[in-house]
Write a protein that holds these residues in place. Structure first.
Motif, short mmCIF file in Angstrom:
data_model
loop_
_atom_site.label_atom_id
_atom_site.label_comp_id
_atom_site.label_asym_id
_atom_site.label_seq_id
_atom_site.Cartn_x
_atom_site.Cartn_y
_atom_site.Cartn_z
N UNK A 17 26.69 -17.59 -11.26
CA UNK A 17 26.34 -16.64 -10.20
C UNK A 17 25.33 -15.62 -10.71
N UNK A 18 25.54 -15.15 -11.93
CA UNK A 18 24.62 -14.17 -12.52
C UNK A 18 23.21 -14.75 -12.64
N UNK A 19 23.10 -15.98 -13.14
CA UNK A 19 21.78 -16.60 -13.29
C UNK A 19 21.12 -16.79 -11.93
N UNK A 20 21.91 -17.19 -10.93
CA UNK A 20 21.37 -17.39 -9.58
C UNK A 20 20.84 -16.08 -9.00
N UNK A 21 21.51 -14.97 -9.30
CA UNK A 21 21.13 -13.68 -8.73
C UNK A 21 20.09 -12.94 -9.57
N UNK A 22 19.90 -13.38 -10.81
CA UNK A 22 18.94 -12.72 -11.71
C UNK A 22 18.01 -13.76 -12.32
N UNK A 23 17.39 -14.54 -11.46
CA UNK A 23 16.64 -15.71 -11.88
C UNK A 23 15.30 -15.46 -12.54
N UNK A 24 14.81 -14.21 -12.53
CA UNK A 24 13.53 -13.93 -13.18
C UNK A 24 13.80 -13.71 -14.65
N UNK A 25 13.45 -14.71 -15.46
CA UNK A 25 13.86 -14.74 -16.86
C UNK A 25 12.69 -14.57 -17.82
N UNK A 26 13.03 -14.47 -19.11
CA UNK A 26 12.03 -14.48 -20.18
C UNK A 26 12.25 -15.76 -20.97
N UNK A 27 11.22 -16.63 -20.99
CA UNK A 27 11.30 -17.90 -21.70
C UNK A 27 10.64 -17.73 -23.07
N UNK A 28 11.41 -17.99 -24.13
CA UNK A 28 10.95 -17.74 -25.49
C UNK A 28 10.95 -19.03 -26.30
N UNK A 29 9.88 -19.25 -27.06
CA UNK A 29 9.86 -20.33 -28.05
C UNK A 29 8.84 -19.97 -29.12
#
Length: 203
Positions: A17-29
């Motif tokens: 639920x948290x990921x669905x509601x806070x979907x703007x993420x930081x993608x790191x590699x």
């Protein structure tokens, strides 16, 4: 990430639920021998094998996409509400701290072909257009407009691990916990008020 046991969130439904509601993420590699981060929306989904995945895309101009070919390990960071907590709100001497919610998702990334990329775009658009009065649909866009899909690197991340933290003053007794909520509400700061609301929820 380091998570004291008292703050570790292992409730899988709560994490989804948290990921669905806070979907703007930081993608790191690691890209070009250095750490690289891109801010993008990601959607939690399942692949055909029923495994949990994240789906997203970046610009083809972004060097991170090229690095996916040789370095498949990625980290997606999702952040939620957060606020400064003053120790002056306690009934005893202590140090200030910060309350926050975050989820780290680890996985292996693979790029998608144009057809798969279009499907992933549809999922993203459908999710965020769902509440629009006149929802935009990928299917209704012209071929000319959809040529822009050739300018992205779409991908899916097969999830290999999840770490979730919910630090909401669980280490405080009932009296001090309520004091913190009251003081956060007094600040008038939107983030602080959201933290107060989160703290008010039943475990």
């Amino acid at each position: 990430m380091y998570i004291p046991a008292i703050y570790k969130n292992e409730n899988q439904e709560d994490i989804k639920k948290f990921i669905a509601e806070n979907g703007f993420a930081i993608l790191v590699n690691q890209t070009n021998a250095k750490l690289w981060a891109t801010h993008i929306p990601l959607i939690l989904d399942e692949n055909e094998a029923g495994k949990a995945i994240l789906v997203g895309h970046i610009s083809k101009e972004n060097p991170q996409g090229e690095s996916f070919k040789t370095n498949t390990e990625v980290l997606a960071i999702f952040t939620g509400v957060h606020s400064y907590i003053s120790s002056s709100w306690y009934d005893h001497e202590n140090v200030p701290t910060w309350n926050y919610v975050a989820v780290h998702v680890y996985g292996k990334v693979k790029t998608l072909n144009l057809e798969e990329a279009t499907k992933s775009l549809k999922k993203l658009v459908d999710k965020y257009e769902a509440t629009s009065e006149k929802p935009l649909r990928i299917e209704d866009l012209s071929k000319q407009t959809m040529l822009q899909a050739r300018g992205i690197t779409a991908f899916e991340i097969e999830i290999t691990g999840i770490e979730a933290v919910k630090k909401m003053s669980q280490n405080r007794d009932a009296k001090n916990h309520q004091n913190i909520i009251s003081e956060l509400e007094k600040t008038g700061c939107p983030n602080s008020i959201l933290v107060a609301q989160e703290m008010s929820k039943k475990p």
